[in-house]
Design a protein around this motif. Structure first.
Motif, short mmCIF file in Angstrom:
data_model
loop_
_atom_site.label_atom_id
_atom_site.label_comp_id
_atom_site.label_asym_id
_atom_site.label_seq_id
_atom_site.Cartn_x
_atom_site.Cartn_y
_atom_site.Cartn_z
N MET A 47 124.98 64.73 169.24
CA MET A 47 125.96 65.77 168.91
C MET A 47 125.53 66.64 167.73
SD MET A 47 128.36 65.17 171.08
CE MET A 47 129.04 63.86 172.13
N ILE A 48 124.56 66.17 166.94
CA ILE A 48 124.21 66.85 165.69
C ILE A 48 123.75 68.30 165.89
CG2 ILE A 48 122.50 66.89 163.84
CD1 ILE A 48 124.85 65.12 163.26
N PRO A 49 122.85 68.60 166.83
CA PRO A 49 122.43 70.01 166.98
C PRO A 49 123.59 70.97 167.20
CG PRO A 49 120.97 68.56 168.20
CD PRO A 49 122.11 67.72 167.76
N THR A 50 124.51 70.61 168.08
CA THR A 50 125.68 71.45 168.33
C THR A 50 126.56 71.52 167.10
OG1 THR A 50 125.67 70.84 170.67
CG2 THR A 50 127.70 71.77 169.79
N ALA A 51 126.77 70.38 166.45
CA ALA A 51 127.63 70.32 165.25
C ALA A 51 127.05 71.16 164.12
CB ALA A 51 127.82 68.88 164.81
N GLU A 52 125.72 71.13 163.95
CA GLU A 52 125.09 71.91 162.89
C GLU A 52 125.26 73.41 163.14
OE1 GLU A 52 121.09 70.50 162.74
OE2 GLU A 52 121.55 68.95 161.22
N ALA A 53 125.14 73.82 164.39
CA ALA A 53 125.31 75.23 164.74
C ALA A 53 126.74 75.68 164.44
CB ALA A 53 124.98 75.45 166.21
N ILE A 54 127.70 74.80 164.74
CA ILE A 54 129.11 75.12 164.46
C ILE A 54 129.34 75.22 162.95
CG2 ILE A 54 131.48 74.27 164.62
CD1 ILE A 54 130.69 72.98 167.28
N ALA A 55 128.78 74.28 162.21
CA ALA A 55 128.97 74.25 160.75
C ALA A 55 128.40 75.51 160.10
CB ALA A 55 128.33 73.00 160.15
N LYS A 56 127.22 75.93 160.53
CA LYS A 56 126.60 77.13 159.96
C LYS A 56 127.43 78.37 160.27
CE LYS A 56 121.86 75.38 160.04
NZ LYS A 56 120.50 75.50 160.67
N ALA A 57 128.01 78.40 161.49
CA ALA A 57 128.83 79.54 161.88
C ALA A 57 130.13 79.59 161.08
CB ALA A 57 129.12 79.48 163.37
#
Length: 514
Positions: free
Chosen positions: A283-293
């Motif tokens: 889940m981390i790649p998707t979660a990191e993209a969300i966090a940066k956004a």
């Protein structure tokens, strides 16, 4: 969202009450009252939504804190939390204080009944000698865990190393390596026997073993109790404010609280096991993209909402939390809709009903989670700390409940619910029976009151699954009509002489009767 006993009763009463003015007016009343059914009548209660979202938030927070189990020093963190949990279950006022990674600070503390504090440092290594030696400074050779008063903290070691650890500490004291302690017998007070063995602590950090499941189940019970309490208070307050008597309010709120607690418990255990099995990494790649956004400020609010201390940057910590949230929300979705899937295969609900329930659940959980983040951000601006917590709770509750209602309203025109379909059949049959038995308004009200003893459990689902729903409904309702009619007073027809006498009295002076 589901066909429940309380919803069934209230909905039927609201529909049928308007259908019983008197005999021939029943048909027109039925046509006018079955046109619409509000979303509120088929969604989860406010308390359930609040309980689910609160349970999710606490579960996510715990899973984030337990992410340290995967660190190189993860065994120590698992031991800290496992021992602390057991102390809490024993009734001790115990808490974790080592998440701030303070140099030579305590891992745990226990506030005793006399208000004194016991500071604890936990060391779990493969042997007693290593567990004790790790508490001593490599350069000075002195015991390095001292409290604010300059006294040595208790050293917590694996339960199976306790005896040998005491002997090792005796040796250290004799060598003068424990400041302020000269009596070797004090080793028994310094060494604290952990609630877990070394192997049990290892197991807690992994998935798929008895120790890990017992640990997650114990945490799940605590989390579920918290969620059930919130559900109960909210639903009880709603019932009372809506004029429901106290006994019925307690019953309804209690049942919803138990349901909420059960769902949250299952969600916690399954989510924790999945996280330990490594699902977070996916889940981390998707979660990191969300966090940066989302940006740094929102990420900070997400971390504050989790209520745990971390050495990670706000963005990285938020990504970890979002990843855990994705797991928890996904598991809760499966738990909540699992019953519906089972009912579909048993023919007790339609695929349209399942799809609608699934959609509303996804929206309410997702939007509720987002609302919690937004509320936490707003609360932080107003009053950091307390405002963050209150904002998160209110934001989740408002967003989750309103989104569920909105989703129901949007979806309703496309999917007629099974409940609505069954209620139409009930109202039609009720109308026919009103005419057949010449029911007046008072009698009709009595029959509606008796519906509470008929529309219980899964009656509507049984009705949906029946081969002849019309016959099912007729057999369900007719006994109520027969019972009511039997209460009517016996009518005795007057004799011919009595009739002739009464007619003579009435017509005297109008016509001549001979």
């Amino acid at each position: 969202m589901r066909i429940r006993q309380t919803i069934s009763l209230l909905l039927c009463i609201s529909i049928l009450t308007s259908l019983i003015p008197v005999q021939t007016f029943a048909i027109e009343s039925a046509k006018s009252t079955t046109a619409t059914i509000s979303a509120e009548e088929i969604t989860n209660s406010l308390g359930e939504i609040g309980g689910y979202l609160a349970g999710n938030a606490l579960t996510t927070s715990n899973l984030f804190a337990e992410d340290r189990f995967n660190w190189p020093t993860g065994l120590g963190f698992a031991a800290e939390r496992g021992n602390n949990l057991k102390d809490v279950l024993k009734g001790l006022n115990s808490s974790i204080v080592g998440d701030n990674n303070a140099a030579n600070g305590a891992d745990r503390k226990i506030i005793n009944r006399d208000k004194s504090i016991t500071w604890i440092q936990t060391k779990y290594h493969s042997t007693a000698g290593r567990s004790v030696s790790d508490a001593f400074d490599e350069n000075t050779g002195l015991y390095r865990y001292m409290d604010g008063d300059g006294k040595p903290m208790q050293l917590e070691v694996p339960a199976d190393q306790h005896a040998k650890a005491i002997e090792s500490m005796r040796t250290k004291i004799k060598e003068g390596r424990v400041p302020g302690v000269t009596d070797p017998d004090d080793a028994e007070n310094l060494i604290r026997k952990g609630n877990l063995t070394f192997k049990q602590a290892q197991n807690i950090a992994k998935a798929g073993n008895i120790d890990s499941l017992k640990y997650d189940a114990a945490n799940g019970v605590i989390t579920a109790s918290y969620a059930a309490g919130i559900s109960f208070v909210l639903d009880f307050a709603c019932c009372v404010l809506n004029g429901v008597d106290t006994e019925e309010a307690l019953k309804n709120a209690g049942l919803n609280g138990l349901k909420t607690g059960g769902v949250v418990f299952a969600t916690y255990v399954i989510s924790s096991q999945l996280a330990k099995a490594g699902m977070t990494k996916a889940m981390i790649p998707t979660a990191e993209a969300i966090a940066k956004a989302l940006g740094d400020e929102v990420c900070e609010a997400i971390v504050r909402k989790a209520g745990v201390e971390t050495v990670l940057t706000n963005t990285k910590a938020a990504a970890q939390i979002i990843a855990k949230e994705m797991i928890v929300d996904g598991v809760m979705l499966v738990v909540l809709t699992g019953v519906d899937v089972s009912e579909l295969f048993r023919g007790r609900i339609s695929k349209e009903e399942l799809l609608k329930n699934l959609t509303v659940t996804i929206i309410s959980i997702g939007v509720g989670t987002a609302g919690g983040y937004g509320g936490a951000a707003l609360g932080t601006l107003i009053a950091p700390g307390l405002g963050t917590s209150i904002g998160a709770i209110l934001g989740s509750l408002a967003a989750g409940s309103l989104s569920a209602l909105a989703a129901e309203a949007i979806i309703a025109p496309y999917y007629e619910s099974d409940a609505e379909e069954m209620f139409k059949i009930i109202t039609d049959e009720f109308t026919v029976l009103c005419i057949d038995y010449l029911i007046n308004e008072e009698e009709g009200n009595h029959i509606v009151d008796k519906l509470s003893s008929v529309l219980v459990g899964d009656v509507l689902k049984d009705m949906y699954a029946s081969e002849n729903r019309q016959q099912f409904t007729h057999e369900l309702l007719e006994p109520l009509f027969i019972e009511e009619v039997e209460q009517r007073p016996t009518i005795i027809t007057p004799t011919e002489e009595e009739l002739r006498y009464k007619m003579k009295e009435t017509l005297r002076g109008i016509v001549f009767i001979h």
